[in-house]
Design a protein around this motif. Sequence first.
Motif, mmCIF file in Angstrom:
data_model
loop_
_atom_site.group_PDB
_atom_site.id
_atom_site.type_symbol
_atom_site.label_atom_id
_atom_site.label_comp_id
_atom_site.label_asym_id
_atom_site.label_seq_id
_atom_site.Cartn_x
_atom_site.Cartn_y
_atom_site.Cartn_z
ATOM 1 N N HIS A 1 0.891 -1.161 0.000
ATOM 2 C CA HIS A 1 0.000 0.000 0.000
ATOM 3 C C HIS A 1 0.927 1.208 0.000
ATOM 4 C CE1 HIS A 1 -3.806 1.974 0.658
ATOM 5 N NE2 HIS A 1 -3.146 2.822 1.419
ATOM 6 N N LYS A 2 0.796 2.061 -0.977
ATOM 7 C CA LYS A 2 1.781 3.137 -1.083
ATOM 8 C C LYS A 2 1.099 4.387 -1.637
ATOM 9 C CE LYS A 2 6.320 3.784 -3.191
ATOM 10 N NZ LYS A 2 7.218 4.296 -2.202
ATOM 11 N N ALA A 3 1.651 5.536 -1.261
ATOM 12 C CA ALA A 3 1.051 6.790 -1.737
ATOM 13 C C ALA A 3 2.051 7.597 -2.547
ATOM 14 C CB ALA A 3 0.589 7.598 -0.542
ATOM 15 N N TRP A 4 1.641 8.056 -3.723
ATOM 16 C CA TRP A 4 2.424 9.035 -4.479
ATOM 17 C C TRP A 4 1.556 10.297 -4.565
ATOM 18 C CZ3 TRP A 4 3.649 4.022 -6.144
ATOM 19 C CH2 TRP A 4 5.018 3.777 -6.310
ATOM 20 N N LEU A 5 1.752 11.210 -3.661
ATOM 21 C CA LEU A 5 0.863 12.367 -3.526
ATOM 22 C C LEU A 5 -0.597 11.913 -3.553
ATOM 23 C CD1 LEU A 5 2.685 15.288 -5.329
ATOM 24 C CD2 LEU A 5 2.713 14.629 -2.943
ATOM 25 N N GLN A 6 -1.359 12.280 -4.594
ATOM 26 C CA GLN A 6 -2.791 11.930 -4.556
ATOM 27 C C GLN A 6 -3.041 10.446 -4.823
ATOM 28 O OE1 GLN A 6 -1.598 14.197 -6.700
ATOM 29 N NE2 GLN A 6 -2.691 16.127 -6.517
ATOM 30 N N GLU A 7 -2.034 9.758 -5.382
ATOM 31 C CA GLU A 7 -2.289 8.402 -5.836
ATOM 32 C C GLU A 7 -2.070 7.355 -4.750
ATOM 33 O OE1 GLU A 7 -0.937 7.158 -9.900
ATOM 34 O OE2 GLU A 7 0.148 9.027 -9.673
ATOM 35 N N THR A 8 -2.941 7.345 -3.752
ATOM 36 C CA THR A 8 -2.817 6.313 -2.723
ATOM 37 C C THR A 8 -3.511 5.071 -3.242
ATOM 38 O OG1 THR A 8 -3.020 8.054 -1.129
ATOM 39 C CG2 THR A 8 -3.252 5.821 -0.295
ATOM 40 N N GLY A 9 -2.943 3.920 -2.964
ATOM 41 C CA GLY A 9 -3.620 2.720 -3.419
ATOM 42 C C GLY A 9 -2.802 1.478 -3.203
ATOM 43 N N ASP A 10 -3.340 0.366 -3.726
ATOM 44 C CA ASP A 10 -2.653 -0.916 -3.600
ATOM 45 C C ASP A 10 -1.927 -1.221 -4.902
ATOM 46 O OD1 ASP A 10 -3.539 -1.537 -0.986
ATOM 47 O OD2 ASP A 10 -5.544 -1.798 -1.842
ATOM 48 N N TRP A 11 -0.736 -1.743 -4.736
ATOM 49 C CA TRP A 11 0.099 -2.008 -5.906
ATOM 50 C C TRP A 11 0.725 -3.392 -5.809
ATOM 51 C CZ3 TRP A 11 0.880 2.446 -9.086
ATOM 52 C CH2 TRP A 11 0.470 3.661 -8.513
ATOM 53 N N ILE A 12 0.968 -3.981 -6.971
ATOM 54 C CA ILE A 12 1.813 -5.178 -6.985
ATOM 55 C C ILE A 12 3.224 -4.661 -7.219
ATOM 56 C CG2 ILE A 12 2.359 -7.331 -8.172
ATOM 57 C CD1 ILE A 12 -0.531 -7.341 -9.227
ATOM 58 N N ARG A 13 4.137 -5.056 -6.312
ATOM 59 C CA ARG A 13 5.517 -4.596 -6.508
ATOM 60 C C ARG A 13 6.385 -5.774 -6.951
ATOM 61 N NH1 ARG A 13 8.370 -1.908 -1.603
ATOM 62 N NH2 ARG A 13 8.572 -4.048 -0.903
ATOM 63 N N ILE A 14 7.034 -5.588 -8.091
ATOM 64 C CA ILE A 14 7.962 -6.612 -8.581
ATOM 65 C C ILE A 14 9.364 -6.023 -8.422
ATOM 66 C CG2 ILE A 14 8.724 -7.885 -10.620
ATOM 67 C CD1 ILE A 14 6.005 -8.741 -10.649
ATOM 68 N N THR A 15 10.223 -6.758 -7.750
ATOM 69 C CA THR A 15 11.571 -6.250 -7.485
ATOM 70 C C THR A 15 12.614 -7.128 -8.151
ATOM 71 O OG1 THR A 15 10.755 -5.564 -5.336
ATOM 72 C CG2 THR A 15 13.124 -5.578 -5.602
ATOM 73 N N ILE A 16 13.571 -6.479 -8.800
ATOM 74 C CA ILE A 16 14.686 -7.219 -9.413
ATOM 75 C C ILE A 16 15.957 -6.576 -8.883
ATOM 76 C CG2 ILE A 16 15.852 -7.782 -11.598
ATOM 77 C CD1 ILE A 16 12.966 -7.358 -12.886
ATOM 78 N N SER A 17 16.726 -7.298 -8.071
ATOM 79 C CA SER A 17 17.968 -6.693 -7.565
ATOM 80 C C SER A 17 19.160 -7.556 -7.923
ATOM 81 C CB SER A 17 17.959 -6.454 -6.066
ATOM 82 O OG SER A 17 16.823 -6.915 -5.470
ATOM 83 N N ASP A 18 20.287 -6.857 -8.078
ATOM 84 C CA ASP A 18 21.517 -7.578 -8.408
ATOM 85 C C ASP A 18 22.597 -7.228 -7.402
ATOM 86 O OD1 ASP A 18 23.169 -5.274 -9.393
ATOM 87 O OD2 ASP A 18 21.563 -5.144 -10.880
ATOM 88 N N THR A 19 23.716 -7.922 -7.502
ATOM 89 C CA THR A 19 24.835 -7.632 -6.602
ATOM 90 C C THR A 19 26.009 -7.079 -7.414
ATOM 91 O OG1 THR A 19 25.448 -9.942 -6.797
ATOM 92 C CG2 THR A 19 24.238 -9.331 -4.824
ATOM 93 N N GLY A 20 25.674 -6.376 -8.490
ATOM 94 C CA GLY A 20 26.710 -5.761 -9.333
ATOM 95 C C GLY A 20 27.287 -4.510 -8.674
ATOM 96 N N PRO A 21 27.963 -3.668 -9.443
ATOM 97 C CA PRO A 21 28.647 -2.516 -8.854
ATOM 98 C C PRO A 21 27.719 -1.361 -8.472
ATOM 99 C CG PRO A 21 28.911 -2.543 -11.226
ATOM 100 C CD PRO A 21 28.186 -3.798 -10.876
#
Length: 369
Positions: A288-308
Amino acid sequence: MFKSMMEGVPLPLMITNSKGRILFVNKWLEEFMGYMHREILKNNLRDLCAPYEHTRYIFSCLPDIERTTEVDIDFYRKNCDIFTANVSFTPFYYQQAQYLFIIFRDVTSRRLREAKTREDEERYRKLLAERNMLQDQLHRSSKVAFMGELAAGIAHEINNPLGIILGFVQDISDEISSDNSLFESIKIIEKETSRCVDVVKNLLDFARLKPPESISVDIVELFEGSVALMMPGIKKNKISIKKKFKNKPPTIKLDPQLIQQVFLNIIINAVQAMPDKGLLTLGVNLVHKAWLQETGDWIRITISDTGPGISEKNIHRVFDPFFTTKGSKGTGLGLSVCQRIMEDHCGKIEIENRKGSGTMCNLYFPIKD
Ligand SMILES: Nc1ncnc2c1ncn2[C@@H]1O[C@H](COP(=O)(O)OP(=O)(O)OP(=O)(O)O)[C@@H](O)[C@H]1O
Ligand SMILES: [Mg+2]
């Protein structure tokens, strides 16, 4: 006398020519902006400002200022912090040329001082950060839209002749035997033309004009399918994968082909950042996250690496079309395409450096009724 006077007044002061080129700064200004005297002189004041449309407009008006004018402008300190200053421009003439005498006042700290409680302060800081982010996005989007139109025009013109050249070159290359003195040259033409075709294809993707399709999709399946496509590269670079799939997201409507392209671009960046071993962490969760007026539910997809990771200097530029640190190996369009596709889906994309090392990319898809 003039210099001692300017250094003695405890205010950040500057003198520029009518186009904003910096000719004099006092020591208070150096302290205020965090730059050394020699770093700041001869630069244009415009280059120290956050690159917003209205700031550009203000600077285009500088030569026409006739009396003292005050305006709030966002500046970068040397350490890249953004702060708001109230700037007063006073024009004066010397040997028929116009100059500007400029006084700065840090409005950020004044506003912070005015905030009665810590909570107020925190809220204001957050608001400022969000405003900066939105301004940045706005700036990026208008730049991307402009580049899109430009790219579409050029790419369409070049695509057909390139296809024809490549077709003929491939015909010749099939016919010619390897002991022919022109064999090598033909192979080079073929390779380089193919590269041009790839660049044009990326440009056309970038400039894509058709609106996205809207199909009900299991986003986790689509995500895992995209990772599977990248397995050869992942294995070749000896990268291990860790999955952190927390909740099962609902089915949402999107254009699977385009979103797959987003996943692939980001995974490719991660794989390229780890040429020799590393860990690719894939995450799915509901937030659940808010970007100024845009409060709502989101699917968050995360891609992280261990590069530089990405240097402080470049992190603000990664979504700029054609920005690449990969020389001729990258077109610098991957992330701009991703941003454009995410915007078309009313989604968000964020890139940040991870604590320790590496890069993390978050994609947010809105969950609507
Ligand atoms: N995972 C990452 N790790 C380190 N740097 C990254 C990562 N992702 C992006 N970057 C930086 O952002 C720049 C822009 O990325 P982008 O995907 O837009 O273009 P590119 O990868 O250089 O070229 P292209 O994707 O067109 O082949 C990269 O050149 C790189 O400097
Ligand atoms: Mg890329």
